[in-house]
Design a protein around this motif. Sequence first.
Motif, PDB file in Angstrom:
ATOM      1  N   UNK A 135      39.776  59.139  83.916  1.00 33.28           N
ATOM      2  CA  UNK A 135      40.294  60.482  84.165  1.00 33.28           C
ATOM      3  C   UNK A 135      41.474  60.698  83.231  1.00 33.28           C
ATOM      4  N   UNK A 136      41.498  61.835  82.578  1.00 33.33           N
ATOM      5  CA  UNK A 136      42.614  62.177  81.697  1.00 33.33           C
ATOM      6  C   UNK A 136      43.907  62.134  82.500  1.00 33.33           C
ATOM      7  N   UNK A 137      44.918  61.449  81.947  1.00 32.72           N
ATOM      8  CA  UNK A 137      46.218  61.380  82.613  1.00 32.72           C
ATOM      9  C   UNK A 137      46.720  62.805  82.863  1.00 32.72           C
ATOM     10  N   UNK A 154      42.654  51.467  88.496  1.00 34.12           N
ATOM     11  CA  UNK A 154      42.541  50.129  87.921  1.00 34.12           C
ATOM     12  C   UNK A 154      43.150  50.140  86.523  1.00 34.12           C
ATOM     13  N   UNK A 155      44.481  49.969  86.428  1.00 27.29           N
ATOM     14  CA  UNK A 155      45.177  50.123  85.137  1.00 27.29           C
ATOM     15  C   UNK A 155      44.652  49.228  84.012  1.00 27.29           C
ATOM     16  N   UNK A 156      44.076  48.068  84.333  1.00 26.53           N
ATOM     17  CA  UNK A 156      43.593  47.203  83.246  1.00 26.53           C
ATOM     18  C   UNK A 156      42.440  47.828  82.463  1.00 26.53           C
ATOM     19  N   UNK A 160      44.120  53.983  75.965  1.00 26.40           N
ATOM     20  CA  UNK A 160      45.176  54.724  75.282  1.00 26.40           C
ATOM     21  C   UNK A 160      44.644  55.069  73.898  1.00 26.40           C
ATOM     22  N   UNK A 161      44.066  56.271  73.784  1.00 32.06           N
ATOM     23  CA  UNK A 161      43.423  56.692  72.547  1.00 32.06           C
ATOM     24  C   UNK A 161      44.390  57.567  71.750  1.00 32.06           C
ATOM     25  N   UNK A 162      44.103  57.800  70.478  1.00 35.65           N
ATOM     26  CA  UNK A 162      45.041  58.578  69.650  1.00 35.65           C
ATOM     27  C   UNK A 162      45.376  59.958  70.210  1.00 35.65           C
ATOM     28  N   UNK A 163      44.420  60.620  70.838  1.00 35.05           N
ATOM     29  CA  UNK A 163      44.664  61.991  71.294  1.00 35.05           C
ATOM     30  C   UNK A 163      44.738  62.136  72.807  1.00 35.05           C
ATOM     31  N   UNK A 164      44.482  61.063  73.552  1.00 40.20           N
ATOM     32  CA  UNK A 164      44.433  61.183  75.011  1.00 40.20           C
ATOM     33  C   UNK A 164      44.668  59.818  75.655  1.00 40.20           C
ATOM     34  N   UNK A 165      45.262  59.836  76.844  1.00 40.40           N
ATOM     35  CA  UNK A 165      45.402  58.623  77.646  1.00 40.40           C
ATOM     36  C   UNK A 165      44.488  58.789  78.850  1.00 40.40           C
ATOM     37  N   UNK A 166      43.559  57.860  79.020  1.00 39.03           N
ATOM     38  CA  UNK A 166      42.595  57.920  80.113  1.00 39.03           C
ATOM     39  C   UNK A 166      42.905  56.830  81.137  1.00 39.03           C
ATOM     40  N   UNK A 167      43.061  57.260  82.380  1.00 42.56           N
ATOM     41  CA  UNK A 167      43.328  56.325  83.475  1.00 42.56           C
ATOM     42  C   UNK A 167      42.009  55.862  84.081  1.00 42.56           C
ATOM     43  N   UNK A 168      41.927  54.575  84.356  1.00 44.13           N
ATOM     44  CA  UNK A 168      40.697  53.953  84.820  1.00 44.13           C
ATOM     45  C   UNK A 168      40.623  53.908  86.347  1.00 44.13           C
TER      46      UNK A 168
END
Length: 175
Positions: A135-137, A154-156, A160-168
Amino acid sequence: MSETDVVGRVRIREARPEDDGIIGELLVEAYVTQYAQKLPEVVYTEERKRTLRDVASKRAVATVLVAEVDGEVVGTVALFPPGAPDSEAWTPNTADLRHLATAVRYHGQGLSRPLMDAVEALARQWGVDAVALHVRRGAQGVARMYQRRGYVRTPEGDLDMPTVFLEAYLLRLKG
């Protein structure tokens, strides 16, 4: 129209090649509209829209399901099996859930529930240990929907991508 009216008329089936264009446009419309309202800083590039519209490539490696209401495709979700190309699952024997979207006019009417029920049933049929998703942060409403279904942050598995941070998030089906 009430939630029960729509959900009672939903039919879930596997996507067919002739659905690709409709699914692609539904994904772009839903994502652009949803994030424009909730996360105005998010910009969908033409490259990202092309990727969302490339449903044929998804169907080649994943099971893409659609929701129909009165014969019209109004929702979709994809499930990538363990080890599939482009899977973002970070644990072994885990399916990767991607691209859940409903037509904008059906937002808030419970249409994601039958899609999620069907995709989770498919994962159980496959015998996987878990279902992973990202899910997009900042998209707290989306995250809460998954958490209500039993998905655990589940943070592991974060990306962390160049244009977006996705939470697991992970839904354990076994053990």
